[in-house]
Enzyme design. Sequence first.
Site, PDB file in Angstrom:
ATOM      1  N   PHE A  34     -79.528  74.386 -45.112  1.00 27.94           N
ATOM      2  CA  PHE A  34     -79.155  75.793 -45.242  1.00 27.94           C
ATOM      3  C   PHE A  34     -79.161  76.178 -46.710  1.00 27.94           C
ATOM      4  CE2 PHE A  34     -77.533  74.276 -41.278  1.00 27.94           C
ATOM      5  CZ  PHE A  34     -77.815  75.306 -40.396  1.00 27.94           C
ATOM      6  N   THR A  62     -80.445  66.604 -40.830  1.00 27.16           N
ATOM      7  CA  THR A  62     -80.278  67.887 -40.142  1.00 27.16           C
ATOM      8  C   THR A  62     -81.049  68.955 -40.919  1.00 27.16           C
ATOM      9  OG1 THR A  62     -78.274  68.416 -41.389  1.00 27.16           O
ATOM     10  CG2 THR A  62     -77.988  67.271 -39.275  1.00 27.16           C
ATOM     11  N   GLU A  63     -81.126  70.146 -40.339  1.00 24.26           N
ATOM     12  CA  GLU A  63     -81.786  71.237 -41.073  1.00 24.26           C
ATOM     13  C   GLU A  63     -80.949  71.621 -42.284  1.00 24.26           C
ATOM     14  OE1 GLU A  63     -81.824  75.188 -39.263  1.00 24.26           O
ATOM     15  OE2 GLU A  63     -80.544  74.382 -37.670  1.00 24.26           O
ATOM     16  N   ASP A 115     -70.908  70.892 -38.321  1.00 20.57           N
ATOM     17  CA  ASP A 115     -69.741  69.993 -38.395  1.00 20.57           C
ATOM     18  C   ASP A 115     -69.023  69.853 -37.051  1.00 20.57           C
ATOM     19  OD1 ASP A 115     -70.153  69.265 -40.949  1.00 20.57           O
ATOM     20  OD2 ASP A 115     -68.526  70.427 -41.821  1.00 20.57           O
ATOM     21  N   LYS A 163     -64.422  77.188 -38.143  1.00 16.27           N
ATOM     22  CA  LYS A 163     -63.918  77.960 -39.289  1.00 16.27           C
ATOM     23  C   LYS A 163     -65.112  78.289 -40.168  1.00 16.27           C
ATOM     24  CE  LYS A 163     -62.664  73.567 -41.518  1.00 16.27           C
ATOM     25  NZ  LYS A 163     -61.591  72.787 -42.144  1.00 16.27           N
TER      26      LYS A 163
END
Length: 466
Positions: free
Chosen positions: A113, A110-111, A177, A160
């Site tokens: 962060f 995935t990318e 997620d 969240k």
Amino acid sequence: MYSNKQLAGAADEAKAHIGYIETDPNGRYGLFEEVLGKGAMKTVYKAIDEVLGVEVAWNQVRLNELMRSPDDLQRLYSEVHLLSTLKHDSIIRFYTSWIDVDQKTFNFITEMFTSGTLREYRKKYRRVDIRAIKSWARQILQGLVYLHSRDPPVIHRDLKCDNIFVNGHLGQVKIGDLGLAAILRGSKSAHSVIGTPEFMAPELYEEDYNELVDVYSFGMCVLEMFTCEYPYSECANPAQIYKKVTSGKLPGAFYSIQDLEAQRFIGRCLVNASKRLSAKELLLDPFLASDEVKLLSKTKLNQKPFLNETELEKLQLSDDPPRTDMTITGKLNPEDDTIFLKVQIADKDGPGRNIYFPFDILNDTPLDVAREMVKELEITDWEPFEIAKMIDEEISVLVPHWKKREWPHPEAYHTFNYEEDEDGYHHPLYSFPSCSSSQASLPGLVTYDHDWLKGQGSNNSFRFLR
């Protein structure tokens, strides 16, 4: 021919040489040792996409651990499959996935962060303007609108701040997620109790809910953004949280918010499902919309520099800062035609200095003397040629036949080389020239009864080396 073992060994050596722990089957992604995060199901490593030259996140799950729980395995497959179908700026981006049979791992890319989760980021940076929080809220809502507008709709069910990821240098947040996400089909309601108690809507416990549970969780996220604490932190266990949620009691942190507009906005997310607005409707709330207009007008239309013309005038900036106050005067001894120059330097923090030195018109040049003065007296704010010009003018007054030189303009002058030549330094600041007609009389000059040369006071010095 090489055996499979030999080929595998060569590949491992190549990976190690580059710094990779392993690569994907196509050799496009290289895994590094650096761990970005670790959860109950997976470990996330930093990796590189060699084709695009972009850093990515390599999510790795040990299949041995997953096989013990079929539900977890199903959850993982669901997340990966769902991610592969989603394309939105506020949703984590998925690239590819595969199973490594030999290592018994499930992997997906995935990318990446740069700043971790929103919860970590908010705890790290506690002094954040309300406009930043509104910007994050808008981005999260836009992601929810995208999920809820799909056919069939997608519910995150575990929204969240721990599941929202940040690129701090861009002010960008994205929803991630999605392992607990549910796709609504048919009756448009879900029927399993799942999520994090502090963020779960009351109807989740009733096992009959829709995408509005994400709006409730979003409200709790905004509450955490403002207060930097988990909702219901006053509760000691999930049972206490359940009791408060199902009885309609809001978290204690809700009442600590001082901004009444922010409190009202969060409250609209936490009402009963029948009164709760959709993510699309919340995006139009004045709390977000009005601020967006104000922010755009301030940053794009009326942005002004911090230092305007009036403030610059107050600073009284000058292209030419104050320099060392220095003067040079000359004195000719009529008895033997020797020349003495006096350099007067006014110190900022004390009495000035007087430095005397001879000038041999046969062997010295103003520029040579000036260079040595700059070095010997540690003059940093005068160029040697400027001092040389002053010396030249003094000599021309004392010696009528002295030929003045043409000196360059300051902008044309750059640096001087003070390196010692083969014969060493040759300057009256250090020694007297061997062929000077004034050499024999110089010692006498120091003792002559001339007031100018007596050097009254402790700040006078003679630059003579015998």
